[in-house]
Scaffold this active site. Structure first.
Site, PDB file in Angstrom:
ATOM      1  N   HIS A  14     -15.125   0.776  -0.699  1.00 16.68           N
ATOM      2  CA  HIS A  14     -13.777  -0.233  -0.388  1.00 16.68           C
ATOM      3  C   HIS A  14     -12.604   0.570   0.491  1.00 16.68           C
ATOM      4  O   HIS A  14     -11.600   0.214   0.271  1.00 16.68           O
ATOM      5  CB  HIS A  14     -13.045  -0.993  -1.744  1.00 16.68           C
ATOM      6  N   GLY A  46     -16.136   1.001 -15.891  1.00 21.40           N
ATOM      7  CA  GLY A  46     -14.733   0.563 -15.731  1.00 21.40           C
ATOM      8  C   GLY A  46     -14.728  -0.314 -14.586  1.00 21.40           C
ATOM      9  O   GLY A  46     -13.650  -0.434 -13.832  1.00 21.40           O
ATOM     10  N   ALA A  72     -13.412   5.046 -20.827  1.00 21.08           N
ATOM     11  CA  ALA A  72     -14.035   6.002 -20.119  1.00 21.08           C
ATOM     12  C   ALA A  72     -14.104   7.544 -20.591  1.00 21.08           C
ATOM     13  O   ALA A  72     -14.964   8.395 -20.386  1.00 21.08           O
ATOM     14  CB  ALA A  72     -13.808   5.593 -18.650  1.00 21.08           C
ATOM     15  N   SER A 103     -14.963  -4.903 -13.507  1.00 12.66           N
ATOM     16  CA  SER A 103     -15.057  -5.942 -14.227  1.00 12.66           C
ATOM     17  C   SER A 103     -16.052  -6.776 -13.650  1.00 12.66           C
ATOM     18  O   SER A 103     -16.395  -7.957 -14.309  1.00 12.66           O
ATOM     19  CB  SER A 103     -13.724  -6.801 -13.994  1.00 12.66           C
ATOM     20  N   TYR A 156       0.656  -1.315  -0.047  1.00 11.61           N
ATOM     21  CA  TYR A 156       0.066  -0.023  -0.175  1.00 11.61           C
ATOM     22  C   TYR A 156       0.849   1.160   0.090  1.00 11.61           C
ATOM     23  O   TYR A 156       0.555   2.348  -0.704  1.00 11.61           O
ATOM     24  CB  TYR A 156      -1.012   0.035   1.211  1.00 11.61           C
TER      25      TYR A 156
END
Ligand code: BV8
Length: 244
Positions: free
Chosen positions: A117, A188, A231, A190, A52
């Site tokens: 998230h 965008g 996009a 999946s 991260y």
């Protein structure tokens, strides 16, 4: 009119942030269970913090900016919410749910953003669950912002992101928005990760469902309109047509 938007890594791809499933995706070289689960963090906190830290540093690179899709969404939201319907009609509602942990929607000026998230530029205390704006590296011995001198509280911070097996943020608000959506646009993504991928199925039958993606996804059959393209090209066009 109620509009619900869901974005995934594909909306940030043209800003230079790799997606998860591209060849050079973020999971590259890492099994997601190693770097994006509580078990992975417990087992090897240094590896997870490093994973991260690299993404946070990359996001803070001045070259990484919101793109035309992020900007079009922010502009549309502002105009759409300012539009005064007739007094008899309820006010317009707009919610942008993103799976992305980058801050590009926020930097583009979007106001009603729900990071389901989590957010890469925030850290969370493992003890109090308190969240802090965080733009530096995190390490296993990072001093606690509330008490930097207390050695016992070092290393109590984790990235404020939702790992696999953890409860996403704002599910009630998302379910509420989905149940009343007149238009749902997935951009965008999946459609592989749940419960995000299941949002489309919880919109009303009469909801106009639009998918903007480079490719077909496992969720494509749930959409009335599947627009194939980048996009930055397709999002402004779709919003333009909605605005009209
Ligand atoms: C949950 C944050 C319980 C971290 C992420 C076993 C054990 C535990 C759970 C599960 C299990 N099996 C299944 C599950 C459920 C699991 C899941 O779905 N697993 C998958 C692998 C099957 N889900 C969870 O664990 C979730 N929590 O279930 O809790 C619960 C839930 C509800 C109610 C009660 C209990 C938590 C999942 C969240 C994980 N964290 N991210 C981090 O970022 O490091 S997931 C992460 O991956 C992203 O957030 C995102 O969600 C996902 C990636 O998906 P996308 O964003 O769609 O990106 P991707 O690269 O896949 O696709 C990009 C798309 O864009 C492509 O389609 C591409 O064609 C397109 N594209 C590319 N460029 C462009 C473009 N389109 C247009 N223009 C372009 N230029």
């Amino acid at each position: 009119m109620n509009i619900l938007i869901l974005t995934g890594a594909g909306i940030s791809a043209e800003s230079g942030i790799p997606t998860f499933r591209d060849a050079n995706g973020l999971w590259e070289g890492h099994d997601f269970e190693e770097v994006a689960t509580p078990q992975g963090f417990a087992c090897n906190p240094n590896l997870v913090q490093r994973f991260y830290n690299e993404r946070r540093r990359a996001l803070l690179d001045p070259k990484i900016k919101p793109n035309a899709a992020h900007i079009a969404l922010a502009k549309f939201e502002q105009e759409f919410l300012a539009k005064q319907n007739s007094p008899a009609e309820p006010a317009n509602q707009f919610l942008l749910v993103t799976q992305n942990i980058d801050d590009l929607h926020d930097r583009a000026g979007s106001q009603n953003v729900l990071h389901m998230h989590g957010e890469l530029l925030k850290a969370q205390c493992l003890d109090s669950l308190e969240c802090y704006e965080w733009r530096e590296d995190l390490h296993v011995d990072t001093p606690h912002p509330e008490d930097p001198e207390d050695e016992r509280r070092r290393g109590f911070l984790r990235p404020n992101v939702v790992w696999f097996g953890e409860m996403p943020i704002g599910l009630d608000q998302i379910a509420d928005a989905a149940s009343q959506a007149d238009v749902f646009i997935a951009i965008g993504t999946s459609g592989l990760v749940y419960p995000a991928a299941g949002i489309v199925a919880s919109t009303p039958r009469e909801c106009r469902r639009i998918e903007i993606n480079l490719d077909d996804t496992p969720a494509s059959s749930a959409f009335h309109e599947t627009i194939r393209g980048q996009a930055t090209v397709e999002v402004p066009k779709v919003l333009e047509s909605l605005g009209a």
